[in-house]
Design an enzyme around this catalytic site. Structure first.
Site, PDB file in Angstrom:
ATOM      1  N   HIS A 159       0.864  -1.179   0.000  1.00  0.00           N
ATOM      2  CA  HIS A 159       0.000   0.000   0.000  1.00  0.00           C
ATOM      3  C   HIS A 159       0.895   1.222   0.000  1.00  0.00           C
ATOM      4  O   HIS A 159       1.952   1.229   0.645  1.00  0.00           O
ATOM      5  CB  HIS A 159      -0.906  -0.011   1.245  1.00  0.00           C
ATOM      6  CG  HIS A 159      -2.022   0.987   1.201  1.00  0.00           C
ATOM      7  ND1 HIS A 159      -1.820   2.323   1.489  1.00  0.00           N
ATOM      8  CD2 HIS A 159      -3.333   0.844   0.907  1.00  0.00           C
ATOM      9  CE1 HIS A 159      -2.979   2.956   1.383  1.00  0.00           C
ATOM     10  NE2 HIS A 159      -3.912   2.093   1.025  1.00  0.00           N
ATOM     11  N   ASP A 210      -8.013  -5.346   1.216  1.00  0.00           N
ATOM     12  CA  ASP A 210      -8.674  -6.241   0.264  1.00  0.00           C
ATOM     13  C   ASP A 210      -8.336  -7.711   0.485  1.00  0.00           C
ATOM     14  O   ASP A 210      -9.129  -8.590   0.139  1.00  0.00           O
ATOM     15  CB  ASP A 210      -8.288  -5.839  -1.167  1.00  0.00           C
ATOM     16  CG  ASP A 210      -8.804  -4.457  -1.531  1.00  0.00           C
ATOM     17  OD1 ASP A 210      -9.992  -4.202  -1.285  1.00  0.00           O
ATOM     18  OD2 ASP A 210      -8.022  -3.634  -2.041  1.00  0.00           O
TER      19      ASP A 210
END
Length: 370
Positions: free
Chosen positions: A260, A313
């Site tokens: 990320h 996710d």
């Protein structure tokens, strides 16, 4: 120009906000002063709507009023379904969603009113109707009709019911509520930035959210949850998943669900919450236990081999799958949850607006003559 060029606007401050902040050092996602993960364990998604739209957690009566307002806006114009049925059945649900959100603007009688009161009403209308468009996109693509919400079900329960066609259990409502909360708002990702850029031109909320849908469809932003579940389904077993990940690493392929831009050296706090939800599911469901074991094995490999940690996710995917949500609807559900955060950003941008107009670092030729 003396300013430094930062590809992807990395670490560039693009706006001031009172809505949310990713405090990586303290492992907190701050929502109007509250820790999102702490909130998600104590309140509901309806409370988050009040916090983000009205800037405070609602009391009991205000919470009931939000539920009533969402139900009052629950009638999607029938022409929206007619429009979506004109699209080819192979249309991706995100494309159906983008079309549906854009078309909703034509049914807003006060579209030209940009006041805070009108935009609050608009946000509630979108919150009520986007989940129906998300669910309908699946049913219409498979030759069916939209499933209308049930009056006796809560807003969150209806969101799941309209997708699956069956009334969810109390546990399923609890887990779905958590999914909506962890996706509700996340500072300034690409889709939120896109919405603020569009809003800065004084475009309307529907236009801003249509742009956000288009942004979220991109595989570098949304879509990772779908890709994670597709890997799990392909691998089938812990051993198969370990083998699949190692093969992808050997071919230098990107493993979706890891890494990320902000959470580079730690696990996304939202991922930990979804991991805990999957652990709870696994306590009484062998299928959930299988997905959990596979995910833990994949998490271990990625940490040891690449120093990467799961993002939201990675663990949200099997949780949504266990709730009966079709894989192509994972990203649309993400967007439905994020409508509240996007709406808050649109309203905040309008309250202290300046149009976005960045410059470029030109590296092309000069002095050419025709």
């Amino acid at each position: 120009m003396s300013e430094a060029y930062r590809p992807g606007l990395e670490n560039v401050i693009a706006c001031e906000t009172e809505i949310s902040f990713l405090d990586v050092d303290h492992e907190e996602i701050v929502l109007r002063g509250y820790d999102l993960i702490d909130l998600a364990k104590k309140v509901s998604y309806i409370d988050i709507i009040g916090l983000l739209i009205d800037k405070r957690l609602p009391n009991d009566e205000e919470r009931r009023e939000i539920e009533r307002a969402l139900k009052s806006h629950g009638q999607v114009p029938l022409n929206i379904w007619a429009i979506l049925k004109q699209l080819p059945p192979t249309t991706h649900p995100m494309d159906m969603l983008r079309t549906g959100v854009s078309a909703l603007s034509g049914f807003d009688p006060n579209l030209d009113d940009p006041s805070p009161a009108a935009n609050r009403e608009r946000a509630l209308r979108l919150l009520a109707q986007v989940p129906q468009i998300v669910a309908a996109s699946h049913h219409i693509a498979h030759g069916g009709d939209p499933i209308p919400p049930k009056e006796e079900l809560s807003f969150v329960a209806n969101g799941l019911y309209m997708i699956t066609g069956r009334e969810p259990s109390s546990d399923e409502v609890k887990y779905f509520d958590q999914v909506l909360m962890v996706y509700c708002e996340h500072e300034l990702p690409n889709s939120t930035f896109a919405a603020r850029v569009i809003t800065s031109t004084l475009s309307d909320m529907y236009g801003a959210l249509t742009g956000a849908v288009a942004s979220l469809k991109g595989p570098l932003h949304g879509g990772a949850n779908e890709a994670v579940m597709e890997m799990l389904l392909e691998a089938e077993t812990v051993e198969g998943f370990e083998r699949l990940i190692r093969e992808k690493l050997a071919h230098k392929e990107k493993i979706m669900g890891f890494g990320h831009r902000v959470y580079m050296r730690k696990m996304d706090p939202r991922a930990q919450m979804m991991k805990e939800a999957l652990q709870q599911m696994a306590g009484s469901n062998p299928e959930a236990k299988k997905w959990l074991d596979m995910c833990v094995a994949g998490e271990t490999i990625m940490r040891e081999e690449k120093g990467l940690y799961p993002n939201l996710d990675y663990y949200a995917a099997p949780v949504m799958y266990m709730l009966g949500i079709p894989v192509p609807l994972f990203t649309p559900v993400f967007f439905a949850a994020r409508v509240v955060g996007l709406s808050a950003h649109v309203m905040e941008q309008l309250a202290n607006n300046r149009i976005f107009r960045p410059r470029v670092l030109y590296n092309g030729p000069r002095g050419l003559k025709a």
